[in-house]
Design a protein around this motif. Sequence first.
Motif, PDB file in Angstrom:
ATOM      1  N   ALA A 108     -40.726 -19.398  33.733  1.00 50.75           N
ATOM      2  CA  ALA A 108     -40.349 -19.841  32.383  1.00 50.75           C
ATOM      3  C   ALA A 108     -40.106 -21.350  32.308  1.00 50.75           C
ATOM      4  CB  ALA A 108     -39.099 -19.100  31.932  1.00 50.75           C
ATOM      5  N   GLY A 109     -40.364 -22.055  33.412  1.00 46.69           N
ATOM      6  CA  GLY A 109     -40.135 -23.494  33.419  1.00 46.69           C
ATOM      7  C   GLY A 109     -38.680 -23.883  33.540  1.00 46.69           C
ATOM      8  N   ARG A 110     -37.858 -22.987  34.082  1.00 47.14           N
ATOM      9  CA  ARG A 110     -36.416 -23.239  34.235  1.00 47.14           C
ATOM     10  C   ARG A 110     -36.053 -23.304  35.716  1.00 47.14           C
ATOM     11  NH1 ARG A 110     -34.644 -24.703  29.169  1.00 47.14           N
ATOM     12  NH2 ARG A 110     -34.920 -23.050  27.617  1.00 47.14           N
ATOM     13  N   GLU A 111     -36.733 -24.137  36.452  1.00 48.23           N
ATOM     14  CA  GLU A 111     -36.518 -24.189  37.894  1.00 48.23           C
ATOM     15  C   GLU A 111     -35.081 -24.589  38.230  1.00 48.23           C
ATOM     16  OE1 GLU A 111     -38.426 -26.336  41.848  1.00 48.23           O
ATOM     17  OE2 GLU A 111     -39.471 -26.384  39.912  1.00 48.23           O
ATOM     18  N   PRO A 112     -34.393 -23.794  39.055  1.00 43.00           N
ATOM     19  CA  PRO A 112     -33.014 -24.124  39.418  1.00 43.00           C
ATOM     20  C   PRO A 112     -32.950 -25.438  40.199  1.00 43.00           C
ATOM     21  CG  PRO A 112     -33.506 -21.825  39.919  1.00 43.00           C
ATOM     22  CD  PRO A 112     -34.809 -22.487  39.606  1.00 43.00           C
ATOM     23  N   THR A 113     -31.888 -26.204  39.959  1.00 46.61           N
ATOM     24  CA  THR A 113     -31.678 -27.429  40.723  1.00 46.61           C
ATOM     25  C   THR A 113     -30.768 -27.174  41.918  1.00 46.61           C
ATOM     26  OG1 THR A 113     -29.832 -28.021  39.272  1.00 46.61           O
ATOM     27  CG2 THR A 113     -32.005 -28.893  38.706  1.00 46.61           C
ATOM     28  N   GLY A 114     -30.178 -26.005  41.983  1.00 45.31           N
ATOM     29  CA  GLY A 114     -29.333 -25.650  43.112  1.00 45.31           C
ATOM     30  C   GLY A 114     -29.166 -24.151  43.195  1.00 45.31           C
ATOM     31  N   THR A 115     -29.032 -23.642  44.419  1.00 47.92           N
ATOM     32  CA  THR A 115     -28.840 -22.205  44.648  1.00 47.92           C
ATOM     33  C   THR A 115     -27.770 -22.033  45.716  1.00 47.92           C
ATOM     34  OG1 THR A 115     -31.179 -21.798  44.147  1.00 47.92           O
ATOM     35  CG2 THR A 115     -29.957 -20.020  45.209  1.00 47.92           C
ATOM     36  N   ARG A 116     -26.795 -21.145  45.455  1.00 47.19           N
ATOM     37  CA  ARG A 116     -25.724 -20.885  46.418  1.00 47.19           C
ATOM     38  C   ARG A 116     -25.693 -19.391  46.745  1.00 47.19           C
ATOM     39  NH1 ARG A 116     -23.973 -24.279  42.697  1.00 47.19           N
ATOM     40  NH2 ARG A 116     -22.958 -22.664  41.453  1.00 47.19           N
ATOM     41  N   TYR A 117     -25.556 -19.115  48.031  1.00 45.53           N
ATOM     42  CA  TYR A 117     -25.541 -17.730  48.494  1.00 45.53           C
ATOM     43  C   TYR A 117     -24.165 -17.382  49.060  1.00 45.53           C
ATOM     44  CZ  TYR A 117     -30.627 -18.096  48.171  1.00 45.53           C
ATOM     45  OH  TYR A 117     -31.903 -18.290  47.710  1.00 45.53           O
ATOM     46  N   GLY A 118     -23.644 -16.257  48.635  1.00 45.45           N
ATOM     47  CA  GLY A 118     -22.378 -15.751  49.131  1.00 45.45           C
ATOM     48  C   GLY A 118     -22.368 -14.257  48.919  1.00 45.45           C
ATOM     49  N   GLN A 119     -21.259 -13.730  48.402  1.00 44.85           N
ATOM     50  CA  GLN A 119     -21.242 -12.308  48.049  1.00 44.85           C
ATOM     51  C   GLN A 119     -22.228 -12.024  46.926  1.00 44.85           C
ATOM     52  OE1 GLN A 119     -17.139 -11.434  47.166  1.00 44.85           O
ATOM     53  NE2 GLN A 119     -16.669 -10.994  49.325  1.00 44.85           N
ATOM     54  N   SER A 120     -22.502 -13.057  46.122  1.00 40.48           N
ATOM     55  CA  SER A 120     -23.535 -13.000  45.092  1.00 40.48           C
ATOM     56  C   SER A 120     -24.380 -14.266  45.218  1.00 40.48           C
ATOM     57  CB  SER A 120     -22.915 -12.895  43.698  1.00 40.48           C
ATOM     58  OG  SER A 120     -22.049 -13.987  43.460  1.00 40.48           O
TER      59      SER A 120
END
Length: 206
Positions: A153-165
Amino acid sequence: MRTIRQAGSAELVEKKSRFRCALERVESEEQAREFVARCRREHPGARHHCYAYLVGDDAEVQKSNDDGEPAGTAGMPILRVLRHNELTNTVAVVVRYFGGVLLGSGGLIRAYGSAVSGALEEVGLARREPARLVSVRVDHSTAGRLDNELRSAGREPTGTRYGQSVEFDVPVPEPETDAFERWITETAGGNASVTLGERVFVEVAE
């Protein structure tokens, strides 16, 4: 406001004098000054290293320097071109290798301004539009599919964090945040939480 799409340079020759304009994107006055210093080191044989920069969300910080040229014939013409193009977070340095022929005040003003205009044509411009950094939280089983949907959709994330979610940071133009939240709810099947974060800017190429 706008900024340059990328760093770059262009050169103009006027009556045997070489005017080389280098452009750089910056986020602070300190970065702008560091770029000026770097240009001085890279061109030690140039007679003048004239510059101007604008920094801030609304270009509230503006500086120019003639570096030994007659007052008002170098730094200010450079700054005027940057202002005319509604730029911010941009520094322009024009180094001049003197060709032995005097240009006069009018000639200098035209040459410095033209050097910047030529470099701007080379690098291209981008509009800076206000946006909100939206945090989208989903469980791991949904994250992969949502990541693909965001990018499609052209909404590329600028950051991703991994944890319990998994949390994605997505810049969304301010008028579109409500619609984006509804889209996330539908796309993730209700299995997502959305939090509006800080105000940022997104760039749209012209």
